[in-house]
Design a protein around this motif. Structure first.
Motif, PDB file in Angstrom:
ATOM      1  N   VAL A  47       0.844  -1.186   0.000  1.00 34.86           N
ATOM      2  CA  VAL A  47       0.000   0.000   0.000  1.00 34.86           C
ATOM      3  C   VAL A  47       0.884   1.242   0.000  1.00 34.86           C
ATOM      4  CG1 VAL A  47      -1.968  -1.090   1.129  1.00 34.86           C
ATOM      5  CG2 VAL A  47      -0.199   0.011   2.520  1.00 34.86           C
ATOM      6  N   ALA A  48       0.389   2.306  -0.623  1.00 36.91           N
ATOM      7  CA  ALA A  48       1.113   3.571  -0.692  1.00 36.91           C
ATOM      8  C   ALA A  48       0.248   4.670  -0.096  1.00 36.91           C
ATOM      9  CB  ALA A  48       1.470   3.904  -2.135  1.00 36.91           C
ATOM     10  N   THR A  81       3.380  -7.351  -7.669  1.00 33.07           N
ATOM     11  CA  THR A  81       2.301  -7.536  -6.708  1.00 33.07           C
ATOM     12  C   THR A  81       1.037  -6.817  -7.180  1.00 33.07           C
ATOM     13  OG1 THR A  81       1.740  -7.354  -4.353  1.00 33.07           O
ATOM     14  CG2 THR A  81       2.883  -5.498  -5.331  1.00 33.07           C
ATOM     15  N   PRO A  82      -0.151  -7.328  -6.883  1.00 29.98           N
ATOM     16  CA  PRO A  82      -1.379  -6.614  -7.263  1.00 29.98           C
ATOM     17  C   PRO A  82      -1.409  -5.224  -6.645  1.00 29.98           C
ATOM     18  CG  PRO A  82      -1.866  -8.855  -6.541  1.00 29.98           C
ATOM     19  CD  PRO A  82      -0.425  -8.609  -6.203  1.00 29.98           C
ATOM     20  N   PHE A  83      -1.873  -4.264  -7.422  1.00 27.92           N
ATOM     21  CA  PHE A  83      -1.868  -2.883  -6.940  1.00 27.92           C
ATOM     22  C   PHE A  83      -3.067  -2.147  -7.521  1.00 27.92           C
ATOM     23  CE2 PHE A  83      -0.174   1.509  -6.537  1.00 27.92           C
ATOM     24  CZ  PHE A  83       0.225   1.458  -5.207  1.00 27.92           C
ATOM     25  N   GLY A  84      -4.120  -2.009  -6.720  1.00 30.36           N
ATOM     26  CA  GLY A  84      -5.328  -1.334  -7.158  1.00 30.36           C
ATOM     27  C   GLY A  84      -5.191   0.170  -7.099  1.00 30.36           C
ATOM     28  N   VAL A  85      -5.510   0.825  -8.205  1.00 27.01           N
ATOM     29  CA  VAL A  85      -5.397   2.280  -8.325  1.00 27.01           C
ATOM     30  C   VAL A  85      -6.778   2.879  -8.565  1.00 27.01           C
ATOM     31  CG1 VAL A  85      -4.397   4.177  -9.657  1.00 27.01           C
ATOM     32  CG2 VAL A  85      -3.060   2.097  -9.252  1.00 27.01           C
ATOM     33  N   PRO A  86      -7.163   3.918  -7.835  1.00 28.24           N
ATOM     34  CA  PRO A  86      -8.442   4.602  -8.090  1.00 28.24           C
ATOM     35  C   PRO A  86      -8.352   5.430  -9.373  1.00 28.24           C
ATOM     36  CG  PRO A  86      -7.244   5.758  -6.383  1.00 28.24           C
ATOM     37  CD  PRO A  86      -6.443   4.526  -6.699  1.00 28.24           C
ATOM     38  N   PRO A 129     -12.694  -3.287  -4.573  1.00 26.68           N
ATOM     39  CA  PRO A 129     -12.687  -3.755  -3.186  1.00 26.68           C
ATOM     40  C   PRO A 129     -11.328  -3.635  -2.536  1.00 26.68           C
ATOM     41  CG  PRO A 129     -12.785  -5.598  -4.724  1.00 26.68           C
ATOM     42  CD  PRO A 129     -13.003  -4.365  -5.523  1.00 26.68           C
ATOM     43  N   ARG A 130     -10.286  -3.585  -3.369  1.00 28.84           N
ATOM     44  CA  ARG A 130      -8.938  -3.466  -2.825  1.00 28.84           C
ATOM     45  C   ARG A 130      -8.239  -2.299  -3.491  1.00 28.84           C
ATOM     46  NH1 ARG A 130      -4.361  -8.137  -2.002  1.00 28.84           N
ATOM     47  NH2 ARG A 130      -2.514  -6.872  -2.400  1.00 28.84           N
ATOM     48  N   VAL A 131      -8.076  -1.212  -2.766  1.00 28.44           N
ATOM     49  CA  VAL A 131      -7.352  -0.049  -3.256  1.00 28.44           C
ATOM     50  C   VAL A 131      -6.001  -0.018  -2.549  1.00 28.44           C
ATOM     51  CG1 VAL A 131      -7.306   2.466  -3.399  1.00 28.44           C
ATOM     52  CG2 VAL A 131      -9.460   1.237  -3.711  1.00 28.44           C
ATOM     53  N   ASN A 132      -4.933   0.004  -3.337  1.00 25.84           N
ATOM     54  CA  ASN A 132      -3.588  -0.022  -2.763  1.00 25.84           C
ATOM     55  C   ASN A 132      -2.921   1.346  -2.733  1.00 25.84           C
ATOM     56  OD1 ASN A 132      -4.134  -2.809  -4.110  1.00 25.84           O
ATOM     57  ND2 ASN A 132      -2.587  -3.222  -2.560  1.00 25.84           N
ATOM     58  N   ASN A 133      -3.213   2.169  -3.736  1.00 28.91           N
ATOM     59  CA  ASN A 133      -2.703   3.540  -3.690  1.00 28.91           C
ATOM     60  C   ASN A 133      -3.777   4.401  -3.033  1.00 28.91           C
ATOM     61  OD1 ASN A 133      -1.565   6.044  -4.013  1.00 28.91           O
ATOM     62  ND2 ASN A 133      -0.950   5.702  -6.138  1.00 28.91           N
ATOM     63  N   GLN A 165      -7.061   7.462   4.970  1.00 27.19           N
ATOM     64  CA  GLN A 165      -6.003   6.715   4.295  1.00 27.19           C
ATOM     65  C   GLN A 165      -5.574   5.509   5.133  1.00 27.19           C
ATOM     66  OE1 GLN A 165      -2.683   8.576   2.231  1.00 27.19           O
ATOM     67  NE2 GLN A 165      -3.673  10.577   2.445  1.00 27.19           N
ATOM     68  N   ALA A 166      -5.431   5.724   6.432  1.00 21.65           N
ATOM     69  CA  ALA A 166      -4.991   4.631   7.306  1.00 21.65           C
ATOM     70  C   ALA A 166      -6.000   3.487   7.293  1.00 21.65           C
ATOM     71  CB  ALA A 166      -4.774   5.152   8.719  1.00 21.65           C
ATOM     72  N   GLN A 167      -7.276   3.806   7.354  1.00 18.38           N
ATOM     73  CA  GLN A 167      -8.308   2.772   7.340  1.00 18.38           C
ATOM     74  C   GLN A 167      -8.313   2.019   6.016  1.00 18.38           C
ATOM     75  OE1 GLN A 167     -11.627   5.314   8.202  1.00 18.38           O
ATOM     76  NE2 GLN A 167     -11.607   4.885  10.408  1.00 18.38           N
ATOM     77  N   ALA A 168      -8.202   2.742   4.917  1.00 20.36           N
ATOM     78  CA  ALA A 168      -8.191   2.102   3.606  1.00 20.36           C
ATOM     79  C   ALA A 168      -6.955   1.225   3.442  1.00 20.36           C
ATOM     80  CB  ALA A 168      -8.246   3.159   2.507  1.00 20.36           C
ATOM     81  N   ALA A 169      -5.817   1.695   3.951  1.00 20.44           N
ATOM     82  CA  ALA A 169      -4.601   0.894   3.872  1.00 20.44           C
ATOM     83  C   ALA A 169      -4.734  -0.386   4.679  1.00 20.44           C
ATOM     84  CB  ALA A 169      -3.409   1.709   4.361  1.00 20.44           C
ATOM     85  N   LEU A 170      -5.275  -0.300   5.883  1.00 19.60           N
ATOM     86  CA  LEU A 170      -5.438  -1.479   6.730  1.00 19.60           C
ATOM     87  C   LEU A 170      -6.418  -2.473   6.111  1.00 19.60           C
ATOM     88  CD1 LEU A 170      -5.502   0.153  10.278  1.00 19.60           C
ATOM     89  CD2 LEU A 170      -3.725  -1.342   9.334  1.00 19.60           C
ATOM     90  N   ALA A 171      -7.384  -1.977   5.363  1.00 19.38           N
ATOM     91  CA  ALA A 171      -8.348  -2.869   4.725  1.00 19.38           C
ATOM     92  C   ALA A 171      -7.689  -3.787   3.705  1.00 19.38           C
ATOM     93  CB  ALA A 171      -9.443  -2.053   4.054  1.00 19.38           C
ATOM     94  N   ALA A 172      -6.510  -3.381   3.207  1.00 22.48           N
ATOM     95  CA  ALA A 172      -5.776  -4.202   2.247  1.00 22.48           C
ATOM     96  C   ALA A 172      -4.856  -5.206   2.937  1.00 22.48           C
ATOM     97  CB  ALA A 172      -4.959  -3.309   1.318  1.00 22.48           C
TER      98      ALA A 172
END
Length: 421
Positions: A47-48, A81-86, A129-133, A165-172
């Motif tokens: 995650v970034a 690695t998989p990396f979901g981008v909005p 469902p999975r956002v990494n950036n 951002q922290a919550q979204a990162a932890l969700a990944a």
């Protein structure tokens, strides 16, 4: 060099700040979620976190093309690695500038035809469902863990669906993270001509709290903490002595005067007063419009966007304190640390013997006749790094990761840069 003329009525800084306030709507690059074999278990979920740089903001705007050029995307590609981008559709939200100066050398940022700073091309797809950036343009440190701050903006809602951002990162369930946050804690004040920044003690509390939350999920195994950039290396600001030298060379209108307060430099640090491009060109424009009146650029005057030598020194000193905090946190948590100023200082201070300030690797004065007025390493807003700079940063991060974790990530093709001074 053609003498500057009256700037566009909408200043460059105003355009940038307006662009950062426009809401985004997230989409999904399905291919980014189906990567091939992951190189190392450390990179199972990368995650970034960060602000506009990590998000892929360039030239006063953002779209899928600029997002794909982010160092975070390129780093994920090397990790396999998989990396979901909005992902944001073309032309963007808002669309990036296609030019900064008009044919007369006037700062008049232009976006694609029939678009402006309020244009937002939205994708129809739902947020993946999975956002990494999870980086959000304009974010400060405090915004990573809270959406109820004075600096909060609608971008978080549209990119992350109301999460922080922290919550979204932890969700990944991240196993690896890069964190590049804190630039806006100094950039905003600098653009307003002040050194009224977040005190280092407060910055440290916010940064530590952010990392505590990021590591609370228990899945994180490694990462890189990236330092805060020094605004003095940003070509949106020109050194006062450069204005003084150009005046002596007769490059400005005869009734445009550069005060001696601009032609100063700290002998121990090399720091100088800094003049933002919209302010400097605005005064030059006034001189052209009023040939019978002397217009003065005074780098010591209060209440102006020009940064005095004391203000620049304060900003630089604060950045050093911020980065000492970040580096200490990296050491305490077993994370890698990367100081971006090592790169940008080398680019900024590189001297090839050419006295023309527009020809420097990071120009000290914009080259208005070039397609890259702010050089190859900064985009058309003079603030956000270009795609070339993102490639350089990617390789620097790869080196830091390999050294810290004994991994074997391979570098990507990137421009050569001089060694840090």
């Amino acid at each position: 060099m053609t003498a500057p003329r009256l700037p566009h009525s909408l200043s460059a800084a105003a355009v940038l700040l307006l662009a950062l306030s426009v809401p985004l709507l997230s989409g999904c690059d399905d291919e980014s979620l189906t990567a091939p074999e992951i190189q190392n278990d450390l990179f199972n979920s990368y995650v970034a976190l960060g602000n506009s740089v990590t998000a892929g903001f360039q030239s006063g705007g953002i779209n899928s093309q600029t997002q794909s050029a982010s160092f975070a995307v390129r780093l994920a590609e090397q990790m396999q690695t998989p990396f979901g981008v909005p992902e944001l559709a073309t032309p963007g939200c808002p669309p990036p500038f296609v030019q900064f100066f008009n044919e007369s050398g006037i700062p008049a940022p232009q976006r694609p035809a029939q678009t402006d700073s309020t244009t937002c091309a939205l994708r129809a797809e739902q947020v993946p469902p999975r956002v990494n950036n999870v980086a959000v343009p304009n974010a400060k440190v405090i915004d990573v863990t809270s959406n109820n701050t004075p600096s909060a903006n609608p971008l978080t809602q549209f990119i992350l669906g109301g999460q922080t951002q922290a919550q979204a990162a932890l969700a990944a369930n991240p196993t690896f993270a890069t964190v590049w946050i804190g630039n806006n804690n100094v950039l905003g004040p600098a653009l307003n001509g002040t050194a009224n920044v977040t005190p280092p003690s407060e910055f440290g509390e916010q940064y530590t709290g952010m990392l505590n939350q990021l590591t609370s999920g228990g899945s994180l195994e490694g990462g890189v903490l990236i330092g805060v950039s020094n605004v003095a290396f940003t070509p949106f600001f020109s050194p006062g002595p450069v204005y003084a030298a150009l005046e002596q060379q007769g490059q400005f209108p005869q009734n445009f005067d550069v005060a001696s307060s601009c032609d100063t430099q700290d002998p121990s640090t090399g720091l100088t007063p800094l003049v933002p491009i919209d302010y400097g060109f605005g005064l030059i424009g006034q001189a052209l419009q009023n040939p019978g009146q002397t217009i003065t650029l005074d780098c010591q005057a209060t209440g102006t966007p020009a940064l005095t030598l004391n203000e620049v020194s304060t900003l630089a000193g604060t950045v050093q304190q911020y980065n000492a905090i970040i580096q200490q946190q990296a050491q305490q948590r077993g994370l890698a640390f990367f100081d971006p100023n090592d790169i940008f200082a080398a680019l900024y201070t590189n001297d090839d013997g050419d006295p023309d300030p527009t020809n420097d690797l990071i120009p000290k004065f914009p080259d208005r006749d070039s397609d890259e007025p702010f050089g190859a390493f900064f985009s058309l807003d003079g603030i956000h790094p270009s795609s070339a700079a993102h490639r350089v940063v990617t390789n620097q991060l790869i080196g830091a990761i390999n050294e810290q974790y004994g991994t074997s990530l391979q570098p990507i093709e990137a421009p050569d840069v001089p060694q840090a001074p």
